[in-house]
Design a protein around this motif. Structure first.
Motif, PDB file in Angstrom:
ATOM      1  N   HIS A 169       5.483   8.565  -0.619  1.00 55.93           N
ATOM      2  CA  HIS A 169       4.662   8.905  -1.789  1.00 55.93           C
ATOM      3  C   HIS A 169       5.040  10.292  -2.333  1.00 55.93           C
ATOM      4  CE1 HIS A 169       0.665   9.082  -3.990  1.00 55.93           C
ATOM      5  NE2 HIS A 169       0.969  10.359  -3.899  1.00 55.93           N
ATOM      6  N   GLU A 170       5.135  11.286  -1.444  1.00 52.46           N
ATOM      7  CA  GLU A 170       5.471  12.643  -1.911  1.00 52.46           C
ATOM      8  C   GLU A 170       6.870  12.677  -2.516  1.00 52.46           C
ATOM      9  OE1 GLU A 170       3.164  14.689  -2.181  1.00 52.46           O
ATOM     10  OE2 GLU A 170       1.718  13.704  -0.889  1.00 52.46           O
ATOM     11  N   MET A 179      -0.595  14.169  -4.774  1.00 55.94           N
ATOM     12  CA  MET A 179      -1.516  14.844  -5.046  1.00 55.94           C
ATOM     13  C   MET A 179      -2.678  14.306  -5.314  1.00 55.94           C
ATOM     14  SD  MET A 179      -0.286  15.803  -6.974  1.00 55.94           S
ATOM     15  CE  MET A 179       0.402  15.598  -6.846  1.00 55.94           C
ATOM     16  N   HIS A 210       6.906  11.545  -6.025  1.00 57.27           N
ATOM     17  CA  HIS A 210       6.539  12.590  -6.990  1.00 57.27           C
ATOM     18  C   HIS A 210       7.753  13.458  -7.344  1.00 57.27           C
ATOM     19  CE1 HIS A 210       2.310  11.942  -7.219  1.00 57.27           C
ATOM     20  NE2 HIS A 210       2.051  12.273  -5.979  1.00 57.27           N
ATOM     21  N   GLU A 259      -0.263   9.415  -9.717  1.00 52.96           N
ATOM     22  CA  GLU A 259      -0.650   9.027  -8.351  1.00 52.96           C
ATOM     23  C   GLU A 259      -0.475   7.530  -8.110  1.00 52.96           C
ATOM     24  OE1 GLU A 259      -0.757  10.935  -6.188  1.00 52.96           O
ATOM     25  OE2 GLU A 259      -1.263  12.843  -7.092  1.00 52.96           O
ATOM     26  N   TYR A 306      -5.866   6.614  -6.775  1.00 53.59           N
ATOM     27  CA  TYR A 306      -4.796   6.015  -5.973  1.00 53.59           C
ATOM     28  C   TYR A 306      -4.861   4.498  -5.994  1.00 53.59           C
ATOM     29  CZ  TYR A 306      -3.967  10.679  -4.221  1.00 53.59           C
ATOM     30  OH  TYR A 306      -3.667  12.009  -4.142  1.00 53.59           O
ATOM     31  N   CYS A 327      -1.669  14.189  -2.214  1.00 48.94           N
ATOM     32  CA  CYS A 327      -0.627  14.919  -2.786  1.00 48.94           C
ATOM     33  C   CYS A 327      -1.115  15.705  -3.888  1.00 48.94           C
ATOM     34  CB  CYS A 327       0.204  14.049  -3.427  1.00 48.94           C
ATOM     35  SG  CYS A 327      -0.714  12.930  -3.801  1.00 48.94           S
ATOM     36  N   ALA A 328      -0.279  16.372  -4.520  1.00 42.46           N
ATOM     37  CA  ALA A 328      -0.762  17.256  -5.481  1.00 42.46           C
ATOM     38  C   ALA A 328       0.016  17.252  -6.710  1.00 42.46           C
ATOM     39  CB  ALA A 328      -0.605  18.549  -4.933  1.00 42.46           C
TER      40      ALA A 328
HETATM   41 ZN   LIG Z   1       0.390  12.125  -4.884  1.00 43.18          ZN
END
Ligand SMILES: [Zn+2]
Length: 399
Positions: A283-284, A1, A287, A308, A355, A20-21
């Motif tokens: 990365h996602e 995110m 999370h 992040e 990031y 991403c979130a």
């Molecule tokens: Zn992210």
């Protein structure tokens, strides 16, 4: 995110990037008020949303999402209206209490870099709707309460409706994307997937293969099983625009990852694009593991660089350990992010800084990312406190 200190972050990125979130999470103790929300697809680009509250309220207060509500929302209930300030869109009835409100919403194609995309269009005519943008707080006089939302979704005649998983960490809290359209979800292992028919083979492979490999790695490394039912949605839009863009959003605590691919080059199976997509997926999924906890997690007020930058560091470790990235590819990515961070003077107050400098901060701690995040997950679960700088400091000084 993504990004900002504000409430919802998400990520996104530029021509070649992703994001991403994060979610907007209300403080755990915040009292809530039950809200039944019916979302009905009434014609191609038109949606009707009916709110019904358990008790009378004096206003519905929703965090601003760029121009979305100002431009596309019409309040249907007689005597009621919406005002949009810099931070909130507020629906009210001139101070009079009300228990129901109805709005009509047109599909919105814009999006704001600080947030999730409100709608994703699929090439088969399907649309996914970010339900979190229909949620927020209500006011009763000077008291503010979070909506504890119960959604009902209805599609057009022949449409298949796929609801996002419930919000496990915050029952009644922010939900992810609901899909309305012709596609059916398919099972890939334990994960449900809705993939746009226009998604090219290389991208399907990358999303499913990298998703499976990094999940397997995170599960072992962090010694945790996925707690959520996971729903992955992949939309391909705007194939006329130049270049390639991949936006990813992990809906934290809500068991969902949504990807939006755009640009002519989506159809190109190029090693650079594969590498980029691979990092995005790792990365996602990081999370998702950050939230494989029973309570606590990502808070509103803690710097987004923690989740992040943390996801970046967890992803690079997973990519190296699974062999999805060569050692050189990991090094090259780190060097690129280090250069970006240096240009920003090390600050984590911009989208790129969250990031790039977030990653650098984790790299400099002198504690491996796996033992560090394992300890953070234990700490957040033990106390219910959100991930924070202080939590990191405590863990680092004890090592
Ligand atoms: Zn992210």
């Amino acid at each position: 995110m993504k990004n900002l200190p504000m409430h919802r972050f998400l990520g996104l990125c530029a021509a070649f990037l992703m994001l991403c979130a994060a979610p907007l999470v209300h403080a755990e103790q915040q009292p809530g008020l039950a809200a039944a929300v019916d979302v009905r697809h009434v014609s191609r680009d038109l949606w009707r949303v009916d709110y019904r509250f358990a008790q009378a309220v004096t206003a519905v207060k929703l965090h601003s999402i760029g121009a979305f509500r100002k431009q596309e929302w019409t309040v249907l209930t007689p005597g009621m209206g919406m005002t949009s300030g810099p931070d909130f869109d507020v629906i009210a009835s001139k101070g009079k209490p009300f228990k129901a409100a109805s709005v009509q919403i047109r599909t919105f194609d814009g999006w704001s870099p600080k947030d999730y995309v409100s709608f994703n269009r699929f090439s088969d005519g399907g649309t996914s709707v970010y339900l979190g943008h229909l949620q927020g707080d209500v006011e009763q006089g000077d008291k503010t309460l979070a909506m504890r939302t119960d959604f009902k979704l209805a599609g057009l005649g022949q449409e298949n409706v796929i609801a996002p998983p419930a919000n496990r960490l915050h029952p009644g809290g922010p939900r992810g994307y609901a899909y309305f359209g012709p596609a059916q979800a398919v099972l890939a292992g334990a994960v449900k997937v809705v993939i746009d028919p226009k998604a090219p083979q290389w991208l399907r492979e990358t999303i499913l293969d990298v998703g499976a490999k990094t999940s397997g790695y995170y599960e072992k490394a962090y010694q945790r099983q996925l707690k959520d039912e996971l729903l992955i949605m992949v939309a391909v839009g705007n194939v006329e625009s130049p270049g390639f863009s991949m936006k990813g959003g992990a809906i934290l605590g809500a068991g969902q990852v949504s990807y939006l691919l755009e640009g002519k080059q989506v159809q190109l199976d190029h090693p650079k694009l594969r590498e980029h997509a691979t990092k995005t997926v790792a990365h996602e999924m990081a999370h998702i593991w950050q939230l494989a906890i029973a309570r606590g997690g990502v808070g509103d007020d803690q710097g987004p660089w923690i989740h992040e930058g943390g996801a970046e560091a967890m992803a690079l470790d997973a990519l190296a350990q699974t062999g999805l990235y060569s050692e050189e590819a990991v090094k090259a990515y780190r060097a690129k992010q280090a250069a970006t961070c240096e240009k920003l003077g090390g600050a984590v107050d911009t989208f790129d800084g969250i990031y790039a400098c977030g990653l650098m901060r984790f790299d400099k701690l002198g504690v491996g990312i796996v033992p560090l995040w394992r300890a953070m997950m234990e700490a957040t679960e033990a106390t219910g406190a959100a991930y924070s700088q202080q939590m990191i400091d405590t863990i680092v000084s004890a090592k």
